[in-house]
Scaffold this active site. Structure first.
Site, short mmCIF file in Angstrom:
data_model
loop_
_atom_site.label_atom_id
_atom_site.label_comp_id
_atom_site.label_asym_id
_atom_site.label_seq_id
_atom_site.Cartn_x
_atom_site.Cartn_y
_atom_site.Cartn_z
CG ASN A 1 27.90 -42.37 4.39
OD1 ASN A 1 28.79 -42.65 3.60
ND2 ASN A 1 28.02 -41.37 5.25
CG ASN B 1 23.04 -39.69 11.19
OD1 ASN B 1 23.29 -39.22 10.09
ND2 ASN B 1 21.91 -39.43 11.84
CG ASP C 1 -1.93 1.08 1.23
OD1 ASP C 1 -2.05 1.75 0.22
OD2 ASP C 1 -2.60 1.26 2.26
CG ASP D 1 0.53 1.87 7.62
OD1 ASP D 1 -0.43 1.80 6.82
OD2 ASP D 1 1.24 2.88 7.76
#
Length: 808
Positions: free
Chosen positions: A624, A649, A294, A556
């Site tokens: 992996n 991990n 705005d 606002d």
């Protein structure tokens, strides 16, 4: 209306209150957040870790889930709070006619077809239409974005509708209530705030990533368990191994990495006058590619100023300013924002004049006149709407003195007025008239045969930083669109002054006739939407989101609250109304788009670091886990024990904890980035197999050169796996050369520290506790060669990948 009839209508229509939406139980909301696929995967991983005896790992995963869900859970009440702010704006009592007399009643008891008594200063308690013939001036700034009061007259025209929550500036009258509670315009805004907002880009992206991990995990677990079952291995051990693989593939530290990264970004943004209410909004801000705004207080300064004071030919005139200042200073009625703009000049002539009489402003004449005594004698000084003032003028001030207002001069005056109007100015005509020294009263007849001095032109001027910031945003890939309740002339002028394109301006009436499909096309071509209602602003934002844009909205006023709620990231300012600030995700402490631009850059920096973790974690873990799944099919023993998988991990994730502190390449912040599950999938399935290839080379070295048994094999592969997947961080963290892009000190320490801890653990007596045996020194020579060539290959593949994905 009688009291009995009012009571019946109150039971039928309900109280005059805005709805805050259905009530909900906290447990249901909490369970809704847990339904996120990634959260479900992590909950399963935590449970599996606990079953495997890994209490620390299980506790850490649970902590990450709690932190992530808690942050989201705290936001579920924002909508109700925003709607509650709307209720607070309605005055607690209203004067209505009941049983033949005016009565003050609570606002919640106002019902349709009540007759309201309204006067200057009143806050209108419900939607209504004016009954009395005298017009009212109404301030609708918070609801529509109009900076000036608007005139309301009796009638059925939509433009004359009175709205709940707006206020009477001047006038006195009665109005018939047409809608109360949720049926009012305020009620529509309140419903928009409690409706579930469309999923933001961050929510959609994380959900898609969760589904990707879920599909991969399920496929891998089923494959491993089936292979081990066909090989007739111990079912329980095979099942636990498959579950450990699933845990190893889940990015359990992702919620924590996101939280820490965004929290650090929020702290940096706070130092730049930007307050973040919801952490996920930072990532959305970085991904934003369209900013809707705005104009009031964002593109403009939010205050009306006297921009020009010119004679009939459009030349600057000090006399126009002088007479306008004297008129406004001596006027005793309600001063408008235009009077305040005039008096801001503090003209020195004001003190030399004394008022003798006044004709106050009214809606029929649309002007105000004062009889003033000063150095030039006694004069009538008038200002008002040019349409009504010009026919009253018989003379005109020129550099040669007052001349007759001939048809040629009238054409010049009208041309100047029309030029100013087309430029978007609000224009007042300023005129004077010498009178006899003894005159002490003022009548409407004294407003004839005036001397036209010229015109005063007013505008809410552009913010001085707006043009530069709009250009910076545009260069950064963020388009700007204006959504305003103001008229198209003013909007077009402001946009031209700040460098926004105005070739296509869409008005609210035109937008109302568009289908959603037509609007989807128009929003891509038009940058200015004028005279749009709050609901129409919402339509534009939702159309942009359906077109796959990440949309920010800055505003606002009350009229901005639904748009702030619907956008991916809602931005308000500290001076905005409470309901706008409650609906926003981010609040600016300064009225400047420059603060938004700083937030965009910070959001992209945060998203860049989050993306690093996702790409590195998913590809390394997948590689992996793929290696372990394949190895379990041909080895006579499990390649790693479940506890060793979880330890690997865990150390890898520890090395990633400092990613939020890492430096970010310029290419990461050059344009908007967004969650791209397809990119993650390509990266995971592209680089993951390269990691697996080097795992198989490690297997060949361990089995063919060192003739390793189960314990030595597991120790060697544990070290190689940890070293390659942690050190590859230095390669994958940048789209360019890892030698030119410096990682943060904290990241270097965490990566090298985790790698050394893992190697030390495998070589120390503690390693025997988890099933390791010390590896021979010669293995480290092979490890160095494998790691160096692996990093070099990944660097080449990574650059191709980033180029193909547009990240370089």
């Amino acid at each position: 209306m009688t009291s009995a009839e009012a009571a019946r209508r109150l039971r039928q229509c309900g109280p005059n209150e805005t709805e805050t939406g259905r009530r909900f139980w906290a447990v249901r909301t909490f369970l809704g957040f847990l339904a996120n696929p990634l959260v479900l995967i992590l909950l399963a991983a935590s449970l599996i870790s606990g079953l495997l005896g890994e209490a620390v790992n299980a506790a850490l995963i649970t902590l990450m889930i709690v932190l992530s869900v808690a942050l989201d859970f705290l936001q579920v009440f924002r909508s109700e709070q925003a709607a509650g702010k709307l209720r607070a704006l309605i005055t607690p009592t209203a004067t209505v006619w009941r049983d033949g007399r005016p009565t003050a009643i609570p606002v919640r008891d106002v019902v349709p077809e009540d007759v309201l008594d309204l006067r200057a200063g009143d806050l209108i308690p419900a939607d209504a239409r004016l009954l009395t013939p005298a017009p009212l001036m109404v301030d609708e700034a918070a609801l529509t974005g109009e900076s000036l009061p608007v005139e309301k007259r009796a009638g059925l025209s939509p433009a004359d509708q009175l709205f709940a929550g707006t206020s009477i500036v001047s006038g006195l009258g009665q109005a018939l209530v047409t809608a109360t509670g949720g049926a009012t315009q305020f009620g529509a805004i309140a419903r928009a705030l409690v409706e579930r907002a469309p999923a933001s880009e961050f929510e959609t992206g994380s959900r898609h990533f969760g589904f990707l991990i879920m599909r991969t995990v399920l496929g891998l677990v089923l494959f491993v368990f089936l292979v081990n079952a066909l090989l007739k291995r111990d079912p329980l051990e095979s099942f636990l191994f498959a579950l450990a693989l699933a845990v190893g593939l889940t990015p359990e530290f992702l919620p924590m990495i996101i939280t820490v990264t965004l929290a650090q970004g929020a702290l940096r943004m706070a130092r730049g006058q930007v307050i973040v209410k919801r952490l996920a909004a930072i990532e959305n801000l970085g991904s934003m590619d369209v900013l809707c705004s705005d104009k009031t207080g964002t593109l403009t300064q939010g205050v009306v100023v006297l921009q020009e004071h010119v004679d009939l030919q459009g030349k600057d005139s000090s006399a126009v300013l002088q007479w306008a200042c004297v008129n406004s200073a001596l006027e005793s009625g309600v001063r408008s924002p235009l009077d305040a703009a005039i008096l801001a000049h503090e003209h020195p002539a004001i003190g030399a004049f004394r008022k003798r009489a006044e004709l106050p402003f009214d809606f029929e004449r649309r002007r105000v006149s004062v009889l003033a005594e000063g150095p030039q004698g006694v004069q009538v000084l008038a200002k008002g709407a040019p349409e009504g003032m010009l026919p009253l003028c018989a003379f005109v001030d020129t550099e040669h003195g007052a001349l007759a207002f001939t048809p040629e001069l009238q054409r010049q005056a009208h041309a100047t007025f029309e030029r100013l109007s087309r430029a978007g100015y609000h224009v007042l005509a300023i005129a004077r008239k010498p009178t006899p020294e003894q005159q002490a009263t003022l009548a409407a007849a004294d407003e004839r045969d005036l001397v036209l001095s010229g015109f005063a032109a007013f505008l809410d001027p552009p913010n001085p930083t707006a043009r530069e910031t709009i250009e910076q945003l545009r260069e950064s890939g963020v388009g700007i669109k204006l959504l305003t309740g103001d008229n198209d002339l003013v909007s077009r002028t402001i946009c031209e002054q700040v460098g926004m394109p105005t070739e296509r301006v869409v008005l609210g009436d035109e937008l109302a006739r568009m289908t959603d499909d037509a609007l989807a096309v128009v929003v891509e071509r038009a940058s200015v939407f004028a005279r749009v209602s709050p609901a129409q602003k919402n339509r534009v934002i939702r159309a942009l989101k359906r077109n796959r844009h990440v949309v920010g909205y800055i505003g606002d006023g009350i009229n901005d609250a639904p748009s702030l709620h619907a956008a991916d990231v809602g931005i308000s300012v500290s001076g905005g109304v409470d309901v706008a600030k409650a609906a926003a995700d981010i609040i600016l402490l300064e009225r400047s788009l420059a603060a938004v631009y700083r937030g965009v850059i910070e959001g992209r920096r945060s998203f860049g670091n989050i993306t690093k973790y996702v790409l590195m974690g998913s590809s390394s873990n997948f590689g992996n886990m793929l290696s372990m799944a394949a190895a379990s099919a041909f080895l006579p023993f499990l390649p790693l024990l479940p506890v060793q998988i979880l330890l690997n991990n865990f150390l890898y994730d520890l090395s990633q904890l400092t990613i939020p502190t890492d430096n970010v390449d310029a290419s990461y912040i050059a344009r908007p980035r967004r969650w791209d599950t397809g990119m993650v999938q390509r990266f995971m399935f592209g680089l993951g197999p390269v990691s697996s290839l080097y795992d198989f080379l490690t297997f060949a070295v361990l089995l063919g050169v060192f003739h390793a048994g189960p314990e030595l094999f597991r120790a060697g592969w544990f070290i190689e796996s940890l070293a390659t997947q942690t050190l590859v961080i230095f390669v994958v963290r940048t789209a360019g050369s890892p030698l030119r892009s410096r990682p943060s000190t904290a990241l270097c320490l965490s990566v090298l520290g985790s790698t050394l801890v893992g190697i030390g653990l495998a070589l120390s007596p503690l390693g025997t506790i988890v099933g390791f045996t010390p590896v021979p020194p010669a293995f480290f020579g092979a490890l160095a060669l494998l790691t160096a060539t692996y990093l070099a290959i990944v660097d080449r593949l990574k650059r191709r990948f980033y180029r193909a994905s547009g990240w370089q």
